[in-house]
Design a protein around this motif. Structure first.
Motif, PDB file in Angstrom:
ATOM      1  N   THR A   4       2.047  -2.205  -6.165  1.00  0.00           N
ATOM      2  CA  THR A   4       1.368  -0.925  -6.019  1.00  0.00           C
ATOM      3  C   THR A   4       1.994   0.062  -6.998  1.00  0.00           C
ATOM      4  O   THR A   4       3.216   0.118  -7.147  1.00  0.00           O
ATOM      5  N   GLN A   5       1.147   0.839  -7.674  1.00  0.00           N
ATOM      6  CA  GLN A   5       1.631   1.739  -8.713  1.00  0.00           C
ATOM      7  C   GLN A   5       2.179   3.029  -8.114  1.00  0.00           C
ATOM      8  O   GLN A   5       1.538   3.651  -7.261  1.00  0.00           O
ATOM      9  N   VAL A   6       3.345   3.425  -8.577  1.00  0.00           N
ATOM     10  CA  VAL A   6       3.928   4.722  -8.243  1.00  0.00           C
ATOM     11  C   VAL A   6       4.143   5.475  -9.554  1.00  0.00           C
ATOM     12  O   VAL A   6       4.783   4.965 -10.463  1.00  0.00           O
ATOM     13  N   THR A   7       3.573   6.662  -9.632  1.00  0.00           N
ATOM     14  CA  THR A   7       3.700   7.495 -10.818  1.00  0.00           C
ATOM     15  C   THR A   7       4.282   8.845 -10.420  1.00  0.00           C
ATOM     16  O   THR A   7       3.720   9.523  -9.546  1.00  0.00           O
TER      17      THR A   7
ATOM     18  N   LEU B  54       6.966   9.453  -1.143  1.00  0.00           N
ATOM     19  CA  LEU B  54       5.937   8.467  -0.843  1.00  0.00           C
ATOM     20  C   LEU B  54       6.524   7.441   0.106  1.00  0.00           C
ATOM     21  O   LEU B  54       7.737   7.185   0.091  1.00  0.00           O
TER      22      LEU B  54
ATOM     23  N   SER C  93       0.852  -1.189   0.000  1.00  0.00           N
ATOM     24  CA  SER C  93       0.000   0.000   0.000  1.00  0.00           C
ATOM     25  C   SER C  93       0.885   1.235   0.000  1.00  0.00           C
ATOM     26  O   SER C  93       2.091   1.146   0.239  1.00  0.00           O
ATOM     27  N   GLY C  94       0.263   2.381  -0.249  1.00  0.00           N
ATOM     28  CA  GLY C  94       0.991   3.637  -0.187  1.00  0.00           C
ATOM     29  C   GLY C  94       1.408   4.210  -1.530  1.00  0.00           C
ATOM     30  O   GLY C  94       1.970   5.305  -1.580  1.00  0.00           O
ATOM     31  N   GLY C  95       1.152   3.490  -2.595  1.00  0.00           N
ATOM     32  CA  GLY C  95       1.491   4.024  -3.911  1.00  0.00           C
ATOM     33  C   GLY C  95       0.565   5.167  -4.284  1.00  0.00           C
ATOM     34  O   GLY C  95      -0.409   5.464  -3.609  1.00  0.00           O
ATOM     35  N   GLY C  96       0.892   5.829  -5.387  1.00  0.00           N
ATOM     36  CA  GLY C  96       0.067   6.933  -5.846  1.00  0.00           C
ATOM     37  C   GLY C  96       0.807   7.787  -6.854  1.00  0.00           C
ATOM     38  O   GLY C  96       1.846   7.374  -7.387  1.00  0.00           O
ATOM     39  N   SER C  97       0.269   8.961  -7.097  1.00  0.00           N
ATOM     40  CA  SER C  97       0.866   9.902  -8.045  1.00  0.00           C
ATOM     41  C   SER C  97       1.467  11.069  -7.288  1.00  0.00           C
ATOM     42  O   SER C  97       0.842  11.593  -6.360  1.00  0.00           O
ATOM     43  N   VAL C  98       2.648  11.483  -7.694  1.00  0.00           N
ATOM     44  CA  VAL C  98       3.349  12.562  -7.017  1.00  0.00           C
ATOM     45  C   VAL C  98       4.193  13.309  -8.045  1.00  0.00           C
ATOM     46  O   VAL C  98       4.577  12.730  -9.070  1.00  0.00           O
TER      47      VAL C  98
ATOM     48  N   THR D  40       8.917   5.904 -11.835  1.00  0.00           N
ATOM     49  CA  THR D  40       7.565   5.429 -12.142  1.00  0.00           C
ATOM     50  C   THR D  40       7.587   3.947 -12.481  1.00  0.00           C
ATOM     51  O   THR D  40       8.338   3.503 -13.352  1.00  0.00           O
TER      52      THR D  40
END
Length: 123
Positions: free
Chosen positions: A117-120, A18, A7-12, A91
């Motif tokens: 988990t996706q990191v962008t 993150l 968990s904890g991924g997202g867009s930044v 990314t």
């Protein structure tokens, strides 16, 4: 059954931070080294960071050294990846993995994997 849940991924934006978490269950967490890997679209899954069973030793890919920090809490069966100064080239889908023996850097040496988990990171 064995589970690793990231968990904890997202867009930044570039330069941001993150913190990824990976919660483990169904196996003796403190007996396993833990690794983080990432996979960008169309590319192979590559090593990012690893931490030994006790957390005493950590290892990093050159591309993230000085920016990422791996840690673990054996009481909570959780491993973390703090990512600072993020760059667009970070990314990817990030995976945590558990391994009891073998090379920390080799994707094939790990026994259990999370779903990712996706990191962008945008420029």
């Amino acid at each position: 059954q064995v589970q690793l849940v990231e968990s904890g991924g997202g867009s930044v934006q570039a330069g941001g931070s993150l913190r990824l978490s990976c919660a483990a269950s169904g196996f003796a967490f403190s007996s396993y080294a833990m690794g983080w890997f990432r996979q960008a679209p169309g590319k192979e899954r590559v090593f990012v960071a690893a931490i030994t069973r006790t957390g005493y030793n950590t290892y990093y890919a050159d591309s993230v050294k000085g920016r990422f920090t791996v840690s673990r809490d054996n009481a909570k069966n959780t491993v973390y990846l703090q990512m600072n100064s993020l760059k667009p080239e970070d990314t990817a889908v990030y995976y945590c993995a558990a391994g009891i023996s073998g090379s920390y850097f080799n994707v094939n040496e790990y026994d259990y994997w999370g779903q990712g988990t996706q990191v962008t990171v945008s420029s």
